[in-house]
Design a protein around this motif. Structure first.
Motif, PDB file in Angstrom:
ATOM      1  N   UNK A   1       0.834  -1.196   0.000  1.00 24.36           N
ATOM      2  CA  UNK A   1       0.000   0.000   0.000  1.00 24.36           C
ATOM      3  C   UNK A   1       0.871   1.250   0.000  1.00 24.36           C
ATOM      4  N   UNK A   2       0.240   2.388  -0.166  1.00 23.56           N
ATOM      5  CA  UNK A   2       0.903   3.645   0.125  1.00 23.56           C
ATOM      6  C   UNK A   2       1.090   3.751   1.629  1.00 23.56           C
ATOM      7  N   UNK A   3       1.853   4.732   2.056  1.00 23.96           N
ATOM      8  CA  UNK A   3       2.098   4.939   3.483  1.00 23.96           C
ATOM      9  C   UNK A   3       1.141   5.997   4.012  1.00 23.96           C
ATOM     10  N   UNK A   4       0.507   5.679   5.116  1.00 21.01           N
ATOM     11  CA  UNK A   4      -0.444   6.585   5.742  1.00 21.01           C
ATOM     12  C   UNK A   4       0.103   6.996   7.105  1.00 21.01           C
ATOM     13  N   UNK A   5      -0.340   8.151   7.581  1.00 19.44           N
ATOM     14  CA  UNK A   5       0.233   8.634   8.829  1.00 19.44           C
ATOM     15  C   UNK A   5      -0.835   8.943   9.874  1.00 19.44           C
ATOM     16  N   UNK A   6      -0.422   8.825  11.105  1.00 15.87           N
ATOM     17  CA  UNK A   6      -1.246   9.150  12.265  1.00 15.87           C
ATOM     18  C   UNK A   6      -0.435  10.067  13.155  1.00 15.87           C
ATOM     19  N   UNK A   7      -1.001  11.194  13.526  1.00 14.98           N
ATOM     20  CA  UNK A   7      -0.322  12.122  14.425  1.00 14.98           C
ATOM     21  C   UNK A   7      -0.865  11.922  15.830  1.00 14.98           C
ATOM     22  N   UNK A   8       0.063  11.765  16.789  1.00 13.53           N
ATOM     23  CA  UNK A   8      -0.280  11.512  18.185  1.00 13.53           C
ATOM     24  C   UNK A   8       0.179  12.702  19.007  1.00 13.53           C
ATOM     25  N   UNK A   9      -0.727  13.249  19.856  1.00 15.78           N
ATOM     26  CA  UNK A   9      -0.446  14.466  20.604  1.00 15.78           C
ATOM     27  C   UNK A   9      -0.339  14.193  22.099  1.00 15.78           C
ATOM     28  N   UNK A  10       0.593  14.890  22.737  1.00 12.83           N
ATOM     29  CA  UNK A  10       0.644  15.003  24.198  1.00 12.83           C
ATOM     30  C   UNK A  10       0.269  16.436  24.539  1.00 12.83           C
ATOM     31  N   UNK A  11      -0.979  16.642  24.952  1.00 17.33           N
ATOM     32  CA  UNK A  11      -1.467  17.996  25.224  1.00 17.33           C
ATOM     33  C   UNK A  11      -1.122  18.458  26.640  1.00 17.33           C
ATOM     34  N   UNK A  12      -0.532  17.583  27.423  1.00 16.57           N
ATOM     35  CA  UNK A  12      -0.261  17.925  28.821  1.00 16.57           C
ATOM     36  C   UNK A  12       1.024  18.740  28.939  1.00 16.57           C
ATOM     37  N   UNK A  13       1.283  19.239  30.154  1.00 20.46           N
ATOM     38  CA  UNK A  13       2.506  19.997  30.422  1.00 20.46           C
ATOM     39  C   UNK A  13       3.626  19.115  30.955  1.00 20.46           C
ATOM     40  N   UNK A  14       3.407  17.803  30.897  1.00 18.47           N
ATOM     41  CA  UNK A  14       4.400  16.851  31.389  1.00 18.47           C
ATOM     42  C   UNK A  14       5.037  16.090  30.237  1.00 18.47           C
ATOM     43  N   UNK A  15       6.329  15.847  30.367  1.00 20.27           N
ATOM     44  CA  UNK A  15       7.004  14.950  29.432  1.00 20.27           C
ATOM     45  C   UNK A  15       6.616  13.526  29.802  1.00 20.27           C
ATOM     46  N   UNK A  16       6.178  12.759  28.808  1.00 17.60           N
ATOM     47  CA  UNK A  16       5.678  11.423  29.109  1.00 17.60           C
ATOM     48  C   UNK A  16       6.415  10.377  28.303  1.00 17.60           C
ATOM     49  N   UNK A  17       6.323   9.147  28.752  1.00 21.92           N
ATOM     50  CA  UNK A  17       6.829   8.011  28.011  1.00 21.92           C
ATOM     51  C   UNK A  17       5.688   7.030  27.828  1.00 21.92           C
ATOM     52  N   UNK A  18       5.520   6.586  26.579  1.00 19.99           N
ATOM     53  CA  UNK A  18       4.483   5.597  26.281  1.00 19.99           C
ATOM     54  C   UNK A  18       5.127   4.228  26.419  1.00 19.99           C
ATOM     55  N   UNK A  19       4.714   3.418  27.387  1.00 22.60           N
ATOM     56  CA  UNK A  19       5.401   2.145  27.650  1.00 22.60           C
ATOM     57  C   UNK A  19       5.471   1.226  26.442  1.00 22.60           C
ATOM     58  N   UNK A  20       4.348   1.098  25.705  1.00 16.46           N
ATOM     59  CA  UNK A  20       4.347   0.223  24.524  1.00 16.46           C
ATOM     60  C   UNK A  20       3.438   0.795  23.444  1.00 16.46           C
ATOM     61  N   UNK A  21       3.836   0.590  22.198  1.00 16.81           N
ATOM     62  CA  UNK A  21       2.978   0.818  21.034  1.00 16.81           C
ATOM     63  C   UNK A  21       3.087  -0.445  20.199  1.00 16.81           C
ATOM     64  N   UNK A  22       1.966  -1.094  19.913  1.00 21.24           N
ATOM     65  CA  UNK A  22       2.009  -2.364  19.196  1.00 21.24           C
ATOM     66  C   UNK A  22       0.681  -2.611  18.488  1.00 21.24           C
ATOM     67  N   UNK A  23       0.688  -3.574  17.583  1.00 20.32           N
ATOM     68  CA  UNK A  23      -0.547  -3.991  16.940  1.00 20.32           C
ATOM     69  C   UNK A  23      -1.240  -5.036  17.804  1.00 20.32           C
ATOM     70  N   UNK A  24      -2.564  -5.012  17.790  1.00 22.06           N
ATOM     71  CA  UNK A  24      -3.321  -5.985  18.561  1.00 22.06           C
ATOM     72  C   UNK A  24      -3.015  -7.410  18.099  1.00 22.06           C
ATOM     73  N   UNK A  25      -2.801  -7.574  16.763  1.00 25.32           N
ATOM     74  CA  UNK A  25      -2.470  -8.905  16.242  1.00 25.32           C
ATOM     75  C   UNK A  25      -0.996  -9.261  16.426  1.00 25.32           C
ATOM     76  N   UNK A  26      -0.268  -8.405  17.127  1.00 24.87           N
ATOM     77  CA  UNK A  26       1.108  -8.694  17.473  1.00 24.87           C
ATOM     78  C   UNK A  26       2.008  -8.865  16.263  1.00 24.87           C
ATOM     79  N   UNK A  27       2.928  -9.808  16.370  1.00 30.18           N
ATOM     80  CA  UNK A  27       3.889 -10.020  15.299  1.00 30.18           C
ATOM     81  C   UNK A  27       3.244 -10.611  14.047  1.00 30.18           C
ATOM     82  N   UNK A  28       2.011 -11.110  14.175  1.00 30.55           N
ATOM     83  CA  UNK A  28       1.305 -11.684  13.027  1.00 30.55           C
ATOM     84  C   UNK A  28       0.535 -10.642  12.220  1.00 30.55           C
ATOM     85  N   UNK A  29       0.561  -9.408  12.671  1.00 24.43           N
ATOM     86  CA  UNK A  29      -0.183  -8.368  11.961  1.00 24.43           C
ATOM     87  C   UNK A  29       0.350  -8.191  10.545  1.00 24.43           C
TER      88      UNK A  29
END
Length: 525
Positions: free
Chosen positions: A51-79
């Motif tokens: 496919x073509x490449x599509x994008x998703x923009x993710x925002x942190x609207x808070x005043x704190x620097x954050x770390x997202x523990x995990x980002x993954x597909x629900x189907x895991x490595x089989x996605x």
């Protein structure tokens, strides 16, 4: 000494600033991410084609620097999806594009996630699937009570793929060999492709066809396309019909003009909306000298480099090409280019071409009835008008060769566009026979009118035509070429050449029919 003092002063300021500044401290996200979209729709893809490449923009609207523990597909490595997070591809080769840990996101900042897919509809783990299906997954941000998710959806179509062979050792791709110039000797070409097998010579409407390189129709063979067939071409691909071969496109009228379910549609293989009207995505349908009895009915040909090239067979018993009830749009060069050939056309619309909508070159025999030959190209400067007729060619040594234009009849047609004039007649030889009858024509040129081929009072060549009246096209820039009640073509056609239905299946007026491929309609507000 002054430079040293300046350096020491700046260095001291930096030390002071850094001693007052706390290091970035990232705290775990708490499910407060915001997203530009709640669902990512990847446009329709063919099985096994990325496919073509599509994008998703993710925002942190808070005043704190954050770390997202995990980002993954629900189907895991089989996605079947893969993603890139702000330039990162994952922690390991196994997890590449599937799993990300401890993704940092500064306060009031954002990151980009890029998503793409390649899906093989025949994969055993996907189960028994029909010719098309929706493939879905979710991108999961964090887990447990803090988990957030975004749906990802793709429509996948199965297809019949036709492509040339490739040598695994040399990586050389197969090219076509056939008699190019009609001298009876096989010629090597640089056109990548292969000839269709007997089993491939009927394109049905069961699955779309995707063609890489040129699909050749061999000597004595006929390629038939059934009503409703869908044919997609990769870049620099097309169809070539060689000596004694034929192409028969057998589309039918479609009551639903949105889906055009019964028409045969030929276009590029990029299905995203962005590419729906981009010219030059593929090559052409090339009817070589010696191919015979080619017919096209109810077809839409779009986004090519040249819609149709027809060469030779000017004096054959049957026309080289008969094209009816068809549309050719958005081509980067010529809509139809004929060279010393014979073409009959009825209820045909051609528009938005980088050069001419129709060019009959080096003589030939052409008969067009109730056709709309228009050109509202606005992507660049075009050299030629909507209609070009000539009877000569010039070789690389500037030698001029001529060939008779035995006939070129345009009856009940509209020849118009956004340039002026919109037809050009150039002759160097003895026989240059043409006639415009009951047509709406655009031609305003004081230097040419009344002279030579542009003596509009000469009834040997011009009969009952209308000049320069607005055709009142619905929206020519969008290839909506129906004519409205204010059209200068209304009631101007001759019943002598008019019968049956227009391109939309509307019965033509038996007393005062309209010029062009369409009868007049009242446009919706």
């Amino acid at each position: 000494m002054k430079r040293l003092l300046s350096f020491l002063l700046c260095f001291g300021i930096l030390l002071f600033w850094s001693s007052c500044r706390d290091d970035f401290e990232f705290s775990p996200s708490k499910g407060q991410l915001e997203f530009a979209k709640d669902t990512i729709y990847l446009d329709t893809v063919f099985s096994t084609i990325g496919s073509s490449t599509y994008n998703l923009k993710v925002y942190n609207r808070s005043d704190d620097d954050i770390v997202i523990p995990t980002i993954q597909f629900e189907n895991g490595l089989n996605s079947r999806y893969r993603m890139n997070v702000d330039g990162a591809t994952g922690l390991s080769e196994e997890q590449e594009g599937k799993f990300f840990e401890n993704v940092e996101l500064l306060a009031n900042d954002s990151l980009f996630i890029f998503i793409e897919t390649t899906i093989d509809i025949s994969s055993p783990e996907l189960g028994a699937l029909e010719n098309q299906f929706l493939y879905t997954d979710r991108i999961l941000f964090d887990s447990g009570s803090n988990q957030q998710d975004i749906d990802v959806v793709t429509l996948v179509k199965d297809a019949v793929f036709i492509y040339p062979n490739k040598d695994d050792v040399t990586n050389i791709v197969e090219t076509l060999t056939f008699d190019v110039d009609g001298d009876g000797i096989q010629d090597d070409t640089n056109l990548q492709g292969r000839f269709l097998t007997d089993e491939e010579l009927t394109f049905t409407n069961e699955k779309p066809y995707v063609i890489y390189g040129y699909a050749g129709v061999g000597a004595g063979k006929t390629l038939t396309m059934d009503a409703g067939a869908r044919v997609h071409f990769h870049a620099e691909s097309g169809i070539i019909v060689t000596n004694n071969g034929s192409l028969n496109i057998n589309g039918d009228y479609s009551p639903d003009q949105e889906t055009l379910a019964n028409e045969v549609i030929l276009e590029g293989d990029r299905l995203e909306p962005l590419y729906s009207d981009i010219p030059g995505q593929w090559g052409t349908i090339w009817l070589f000298d010696g191919s015979i009895n080619n017919t096209i009915n109810y077809a839409t040909i779009k986004n090519a480099t040249v819609g149709i090239i027809a060469d030779g067979n000017q004096y054959a018993t049957n026309d080289k090409l008969t094209i009816t009830n068809s549309q050719i749009y958005n081509v980067s060069s010529f809509g139809i280019r004929g060279t010393a050939t014979s073409i009959t056309a009825k209820n045909v619309v051609i528009n938005n071409c980088g050069q001419s909508a129709f060019a009959g070159t080096y003589g030939g025999k052409y008969n067009f009835t109730h056709c709309t030959i228009a050109n509202y190209w606005n992507n660049s400067f075009r050299q030629f008008p909507a209609l070009l007729l000539n009877d000569f060619i010039i070789d690389e040594d500037n030698t001029v060769f001529t060939n008779d234009l035995t006939e070129a009849n345009f009856e009940n047609c509209i020849i118009y566009g956004n340039d002026n004039p919109e037809f050009l007649l150039e002759n160097e030889g003895d026989a240059f026979n043409y006639k415009f009858t009951n047509c709406l024509l655009r031609f305003e040129n004081n230097n040419l009118e009344g002279t030579g081929n542009y003596d509009f009072d000469d009834t040997n060549f011009y009969v009952d035509n209308v000049f320069n009246d607005n055709p009142d096209f619905e929206n020519p820039l969008e290839n909506m070429m129906r004519i409205g009640e204010a059209s200068g073509a209304n009631g101007k056609a001759s019943t002598q050449f008019s019968s049956g239905n227009d391109l939309l299946g509307n019965l033509r007026d038996s007393v005062n029919p309209d010029c062009g491929a369409y009868e007049t309609v009242m446009f919706d507000d």
